[in-house]
Design a protein around this motif. Structure first.
Motif, short mmCIF file in Angstrom:
data_model
loop_
_atom_site.label_atom_id
_atom_site.label_comp_id
_atom_site.label_asym_id
_atom_site.label_seq_id
_atom_site.Cartn_x
_atom_site.Cartn_y
_atom_site.Cartn_z
N ALA A 1 -25.03 -24.17 0.68
CA ALA A 1 -24.29 -24.08 1.93
C ALA A 1 -23.28 -25.23 1.98
O ALA A 1 -23.56 -26.31 2.51
CB ALA A 1 -25.24 -24.15 3.12
N LEU A 2 -22.11 -25.00 1.43
CA LEU A 2 -21.07 -26.01 1.39
C LEU A 2 -20.22 -25.92 2.66
O LEU A 2 -19.71 -24.85 3.00
CB LEU A 2 -20.19 -25.80 0.15
N ALA A 3 -20.09 -27.04 3.35
CA ALA A 3 -19.34 -27.05 4.60
C ALA A 3 -17.85 -26.86 4.35
O ALA A 3 -17.34 -27.17 3.27
CB ALA A 3 -19.57 -28.36 5.34
N SER A 4 -17.16 -26.36 5.35
CA SER A 4 -15.72 -26.11 5.25
C SER A 4 -15.03 -26.54 6.53
O SER A 4 -15.58 -26.36 7.63
CB SER A 4 -15.47 -24.62 5.00
N ALA A 5 -13.86 -27.14 6.40
CA ALA A 5 -13.07 -27.56 7.56
C ALA A 5 -11.63 -27.11 7.35
O ALA A 5 -10.75 -27.93 7.05
CB ALA A 5 -13.16 -29.07 7.77
N PRO A 6 -11.35 -25.80 7.50
CA PRO A 6 -10.01 -25.28 7.20
C PRO A 6 -8.92 -25.78 8.13
O PRO A 6 -7.74 -25.69 7.79
CB PRO A 6 -10.20 -23.77 7.33
N LEU A 7 -9.30 -26.31 9.29
CA LEU A 7 -8.30 -26.76 10.26
C LEU A 7 -8.34 -28.28 10.46
O LEU A 7 -7.76 -28.78 11.41
CB LEU A 7 -8.52 -26.06 11.60
N ILE B 1 -8.47 -40.16 3.88
CA ILE B 1 -9.09 -41.48 3.74
C ILE B 1 -8.91 -42.31 5.00
O ILE B 1 -9.84 -42.99 5.46
CB ILE B 1 -8.50 -42.20 2.51
N ARG B 2 -7.73 -42.22 5.61
CA ARG B 2 -7.51 -42.94 6.87
C ARG B 2 -8.42 -42.42 7.97
O ARG B 2 -8.77 -43.15 8.90
CB ARG B 2 -6.04 -42.82 7.30
N ALA B 3 -8.83 -41.16 7.86
CA ALA B 3 -9.73 -40.58 8.85
C ALA B 3 -11.20 -40.91 8.57
O ALA B 3 -12.07 -40.52 9.33
CB ALA B 3 -9.55 -39.06 8.88
N PRO C 1 -6.86 -33.73 16.04
CA PRO C 1 -7.75 -34.35 17.01
C PRO C 1 -9.05 -33.53 17.17
O PRO C 1 -9.02 -32.32 17.27
CB PRO C 1 -6.93 -34.32 18.31
N GLY C 2 -10.16 -34.22 17.16
CA GLY C 2 -11.45 -33.55 17.28
C GLY C 2 -12.08 -33.18 15.95
O GLY C 2 -13.24 -32.76 15.90
N GLN C 3 -11.32 -33.34 14.84
CA GLN C 3 -11.84 -32.98 13.52
C GLN C 3 -12.28 -34.19 12.70
O GLN C 3 -12.83 -34.03 11.61
CB GLN C 3 -10.76 -32.23 12.73
N ARG C 4 -12.09 -35.38 13.22
CA ARG C 4 -12.41 -36.58 12.46
C ARG C 4 -13.90 -36.66 12.12
O ARG C 4 -14.28 -37.11 11.02
CB ARG C 4 -11.99 -37.82 13.25
N ALA C 5 -14.75 -36.22 13.02
CA ALA C 5 -16.19 -36.29 12.79
C ALA C 5 -16.61 -35.46 11.58
O ALA C 5 -17.60 -35.79 10.90
CB ALA C 5 -16.96 -35.83 14.03
N ALA C 6 -15.88 -34.37 11.30
CA ALA C 6 -16.22 -33.52 10.15
C ALA C 6 -15.91 -34.21 8.84
O ALA C 6 -16.50 -33.87 7.80
CB ALA C 6 -15.45 -32.20 10.25
N ILE C 7 -15.00 -35.18 8.87
CA ILE C 7 -14.53 -35.86 7.65
C ILE C 7 -15.24 -37.19 7.44
O ILE C 7 -15.47 -37.61 6.31
CB ILE C 7 -13.01 -36.09 7.74
#
Length: 254
Positions: free
Chosen positions: A166-172, A235-237, A203-209
């Motif tokens: 189950a590999l996570a994905s963050a397309p946005l 990397i900055r995120a 904005p709001g996607q930093r936690a996924a990274i």
């Protein structure tokens, strides 16, 4: 019993589909034995990247310098990402496949291309915690109607799911905030300047990274300017590390 019936129905549906729409070669459109395949002639036109290659840039060596060897290019100009892998050399048929996907709406090529990428980037996929595609600017996405890198990334994640991971994905997660000009015909420095500051975390996607090892997916690697700029944004995120996987790459650093 129900499962056997469902499987039988699926097989019959595939047979009917093959009769109505016979599978053709992804390269030249001649008839082939099954879907997502190349004819024998087109297969010989692809230059698959195999070891030995630079452990950082995935750049093929003309000889075997030993395991873990790094190319002079990677030593002289270290990239911001940790490792890059690519399935094929970007020329001839490979370039036509990329153009057909990107400009010809040939999304039917995605499963085949992603399967080769999965094989080439097996070590990267094994270490990845989340997959992020290189985004298009909203204007270009509106004109093209889909992002080829996102389609390849989706297929890669589905391929891992089929293998039980189950590999996570963050397309946005990434946004292209700068409407860059086409990289075609630009030199290395022009490409770098063209994509400088082009990407930001949504904005709001930093936690996924944050704190995760990211696999960044794109279709073609030329000088590495685009994926380099996207890597810096990740990397900055707070990304712990970034690897890059593409379908094709140029034979040598330009």
């Amino acid at each position: 019993m129900a499962l056997s019936v469902q499987r039988g129905a699926g097989v019959m549906s595939q047979i009917v589909a093959n009769l109505l729409f016979p599978p053709v070669c992804a390269g030249c459109r001649v008839a082939v034995g099954g879907p997502d395949a190349l004819c024998a002639r087109c297969w010989t036109l692809l230059r698959f990247i195999e070891r030995p290659y630079c452990d950082v840039l995935g750049l093929p060596f003309s000889y075997d310098p030993g395991e873990g060897a790094v190319s002079p290019q990677a030593i002289a100009d270290p990239p911001p990402f940790a490792r890059h892998r690519s399935a094929v050399i970007y020329d001839g048929l490979a370039a036509r496949l990329v153009a057909a996907l990107k400009y010809g709406d040939r999304t039917d090529l995605v499963p085949l291309m992603a399967s080769w990428m999965g094989r080439a980037g097996e070590d990267l996929l094994a270490d990845a915690e989340i997959v992020v595609p290189v985004p298009l600017h909203r204007g270009r996405l509106w004109r093209r109607r889909f992002n080829q890198s996102a389609e390849l990334a989706r297929a890669l994640v589905r391929g891992e799911a089929a293998r039980g991971r189950a590999l996570a994905s963050a397309p946005l997660a990434l946004a292209r905030v700068k409407a860059t000009r086409s990289q075609v015909g630009l030199g290395r420095r022009q490409r770098q300047e063209n994509v400088r500051g082009a990407f930001k975390i949504v904005p709001g996607q930093r936690a996924a990274i944050l704190g995760r090892r990211v696999l960044l997916v794109d279709d073609v690697f030329t000088t590495g300017a685009t994926v380099g700029s996207a890597t810096l944004a990740l990397i900055r995120a707070g990304a712990r590390d970034v690897d890059v996987l593409t379908f094709a790459r140029v034979a040598a650093e330009e």
